[in-house]
Motif scaffolding. Structure first.
Motif, PDB file in Angstrom:
ATOM      1  N   MET A   1       0.824  -1.165   0.000  1.00 14.42           N
ATOM      2  CA  MET A   1       0.000   0.000   0.000  1.00 14.42           C
ATOM      3  C   MET A   1       0.876   1.239   0.000  1.00 14.42           C
ATOM      4  O   MET A   1       1.922   1.271   0.603  1.00 14.42           O
ATOM      5  CB  MET A   1      -0.871  -0.107   1.249  1.00 14.42           C
ATOM      6  N   TRP A   2       0.413   2.261  -0.676  1.00 18.19           N
ATOM      7  CA  TRP A   2       1.218   3.485  -0.732  1.00 18.19           C
ATOM      8  C   TRP A   2       0.575   4.578   0.105  1.00 18.19           C
ATOM      9  O   TRP A   2      -0.626   4.618   0.294  1.00 18.19           O
ATOM     10  CB  TRP A   2       1.454   3.885  -2.178  1.00 18.19           C
ATOM     11  N   THR A   3       1.333   5.537   0.554  1.00 24.77           N
ATOM     12  CA  THR A   3       0.845   6.607   1.416  1.00 24.77           C
ATOM     13  C   THR A   3       1.144   7.955   0.778  1.00 24.77           C
ATOM     14  O   THR A   3       2.089   8.098   0.010  1.00 24.77           O
ATOM     15  CB  THR A   3       1.510   6.569   2.800  1.00 24.77           C
ATOM     16  N   VAL A   4       0.316   8.943   1.125  1.00 21.86           N
ATOM     17  CA  VAL A   4       0.494  10.296   0.606  1.00 21.86           C
ATOM     18  C   VAL A   4       1.348  11.069   1.594  1.00 21.86           C
ATOM     19  O   VAL A   4       1.102  11.063   2.797  1.00 21.86           O
ATOM     20  CB  VAL A   4      -0.880  10.999   0.432  1.00 21.86           C
ATOM     21  N   ASP A   5       2.347  11.749   1.065  1.00 15.29           N
ATOM     22  CA  ASP A   5       3.222  12.564   1.922  1.00 15.29           C
ATOM     23  C   ASP A   5       2.606  13.965   2.025  1.00 15.29           C
ATOM     24  O   ASP A   5       2.573  14.713   1.050  1.00 15.29           O
ATOM     25  CB  ASP A   5       4.623  12.628   1.314  1.00 15.29           C
TER      26      ASP A   5
END
Length: 174
Positions: free
Chosen positions: A1-5
């Motif tokens: 899963m990817w996350t928003v910075d």
């Protein structure tokens, strides 16, 4: 899963400071714009007042006055006559003066003035109060001389043309 910075705190503080500065600039621009508009309106009013300054103190009205007539060998006789009084309350002359005489009766044209019955003209009208007799041919055989009205046209010392209507309203004349 990817996350928003979402960035760090200093970046967010800089963003908020820039947004606040932009909002403040927008509000200041609105205040200054309204101030400029108000100043422009006031200046336009002052300019209009300056333009009308001489014209506003020139007026005419229908009246009766005593005047003297000198006949050869008969001396001086005082007579009374109807005519126009013109007041030039400015300190300088007005030019190309034309006074038109009108007759107004509630029984004719619903009280609207008739077309001009005659006129008095003067090339130059110096400051002061002046009286000019109406020609008898202009007068109707009526007892109520208040039914007579006058309009006035003239050119001021700045070469602007003006008209004062039968109701006394001062208007630029084309």
């Amino acid at each position: 899963m990817w996350t928003v910075d979402w960035g760090d705190a200093p970046t967010w503080l800089a963003f908020l400071a820039a947004s606040l500065a932009g909002f403040t600039a927008y509000k200041v621009y609105g205040v200054e714009s309204r101030r400029d508009e108000t100043a422009a309106k006031l200046q336009a009013q002052r300019d209009d007042d300056a333009i009308r300054s001489q014209a506003s103190v020139v007026a005419a009205w229908y009246t009766r006055r005593a005047y003297e007539v000198t006949a050869p060998g008969a001396g001086t006789e005082t007579r009374h006559g109807w005519g126009v009084a013109i007041a030039n309350g400015s300190g300088v002359p007005v030019y190309d003066v034309q006074v038109d005489f009108y007759f107004s009766s509630p029984l004719i044209n619903d009280g609207e003035p008739s077309g001009p019955r005659g006129s008095v003209t003067r090339r130059v009208l110096p400051p002061g109060s002046h009286f000019f007799l109406a020609k008898e041919s202009m007068l109707r055989d009526v007892d109520d001389r208040s039914l007579y009205l006058v309009s006035l046209k003239f050119r001021d010392s700045s070469n602007r043309r003006w008209m004062r209507t039968v109701t006394g309203e001062l208007l630029p004349d084309a």
